[in-house]
Design a protein around this motif. Sequence first.
Motif, PDB file in Angstrom:
ATOM      1  N   TYR A   2       0.804  -1.213   0.000  1.00 45.21           N
ATOM      2  CA  TYR A   2       0.000   0.000   0.000  1.00 45.21           C
ATOM      3  C   TYR A   2       0.842   1.270   0.000  1.00 45.21           C
ATOM      4  N   GLY A   3       2.078   1.184   0.431  1.00 50.69           N
ATOM      5  CA  GLY A   3       2.950   2.351   0.472  1.00 50.69           C
ATOM      6  C   GLY A   3       4.402   1.905   0.529  1.00 50.69           C
TER       7      GLY A   3
ATOM      8  N   THR B  87      -2.726   2.436  -8.346  1.00 45.59           N
ATOM      9  CA  THR B  87      -2.022   3.025  -7.203  1.00 45.59           C
ATOM     10  C   THR B  87      -2.479   4.466  -7.009  1.00 45.59           C
ATOM     11  N   ARG B  88      -2.891   4.784  -5.810  1.00 45.01           N
ATOM     12  CA  ARG B  88      -3.311   6.152  -5.498  1.00 45.01           C
ATOM     13  C   ARG B  88      -2.102   7.078  -5.475  1.00 45.01           C
ATOM     14  N   PRO B  89      -2.229   8.305  -5.969  1.00 43.16           N
ATOM     15  CA  PRO B  89      -1.109   9.249  -5.899  1.00 43.16           C
ATOM     16  C   PRO B  89      -0.591   9.424  -4.479  1.00 43.16           C
ATOM     17  N   GLU B  90      -1.514   9.380  -3.499  1.00 46.84           N
ATOM     18  CA  GLU B  90      -1.125   9.601  -2.109  1.00 46.84           C
ATOM     19  C   GLU B  90      -0.213   8.499  -1.579  1.00 46.84           C
ATOM     20  N   ALA B  91      -0.160   7.364  -2.267  1.00 48.60           N
ATOM     21  CA  ALA B  91       0.702   6.271  -1.829  1.00 48.60           C
ATOM     22  C   ALA B  91       2.159   6.512  -2.191  1.00 48.60           C
TER      23      ALA B  91
ATOM     24  N   ALA C 132       5.618  12.768  -2.501  1.00 48.66           N
ATOM     25  CA  ALA C 132       5.089  13.902  -3.262  1.00 48.66           C
ATOM     26  C   ALA C 132       5.878  14.172  -4.539  1.00 48.66           C
TER      27      ALA C 132
ATOM     28  N   ARG D 295       4.648  12.010  -7.602  1.00 52.64           N
ATOM     29  CA  ARG D 295       3.259  12.032  -8.038  1.00 52.64           C
ATOM     30  C   ARG D 295       3.066  12.608  -9.435  1.00 52.64           C
TER      31      ARG D 295
END
Length: 294
Positions: free
Chosen positions: A50-51, A84-88, A91, A94
């Motif tokens: 997830y990260g 994949t979420r950008p927040e994962a 910065a 992204r």
Amino acid sequence: MGQIRVGTCSWTDKALVSSGWYPRGRRGAEGRLRHYAEQFPVAEVDSTYYGLPSTRNSLLWADRTPEGFRFDVKAFSLLTGHPTRPEALPADLRPALARQRTGSDDGLLDEVWNRFSGALEPLRASGRLGTLVFQFPPRLAPGKPAVQFLRRCRERAAGWPMAVEFRHPDWWRPGYIDATTALLTELGTAAVAVDMVQTLPTSVPPVVRVTTPELALVRFHGRNSAWGTGSKEERFRHGYTHDELAEWAPRIRTMAEQAQEVHVLFNNCCGDAAVRAAQSMRHLLGSRRVVPCD
């Protein structure tokens, strides 16, 4: 004859923590891992899907576990082709993710791999790393594009132990099993055998193939017919019976005859179901080949 290590796919799962399995005084981050490592000799790290992991956590995991303990680490979602979420991402990466979605990689996957693997270096240096688990999405069906993608993944992870779990059932259907086995053997990656419900179109057959001499891996997902739907708890809610586990005991022993280590991991993460199943499986396997907890 290889060693058999039995454990679970997470020691931090919220359902496990709230089940009361961890004793009082050992429910913080350090206490949980130390307690878990006293019960089992292997664990899967799923947070890295997830990260991106951190070097700090790798150092802490190595420090809080005894020598000989193993972590099987799931590959970050972007590295396996999952959404994949950008927040994962950090910065600074992204914008590259947005460009990738328009068809330009821009070196993003190589940079993500460099950060992912660099953070795990303390685990590898300490001998705690079992393998990296690349779990591919259901849409990755057998074919030339998928084989090319697998080859790129392996080239990126050259020099690292790697295991592959397919979520598209055709990889292990009759008529393709030998090709899948040959591909993973050529790439030097361990095939992940899967136990799951077998009544769905998406059910992955429980095929066992040892494709590397170093490691073989089995992941038990439970046999809930809600697989692929509902909440996480609904998908994985299953208490393994004695007979269900006994089906696998001879298969696991056979795997141990072909690999130096066999990792048996339970992912039926609902309450303490996974740790109970792991304890039962270890009892069923009752052998000197089964690595005891320290």
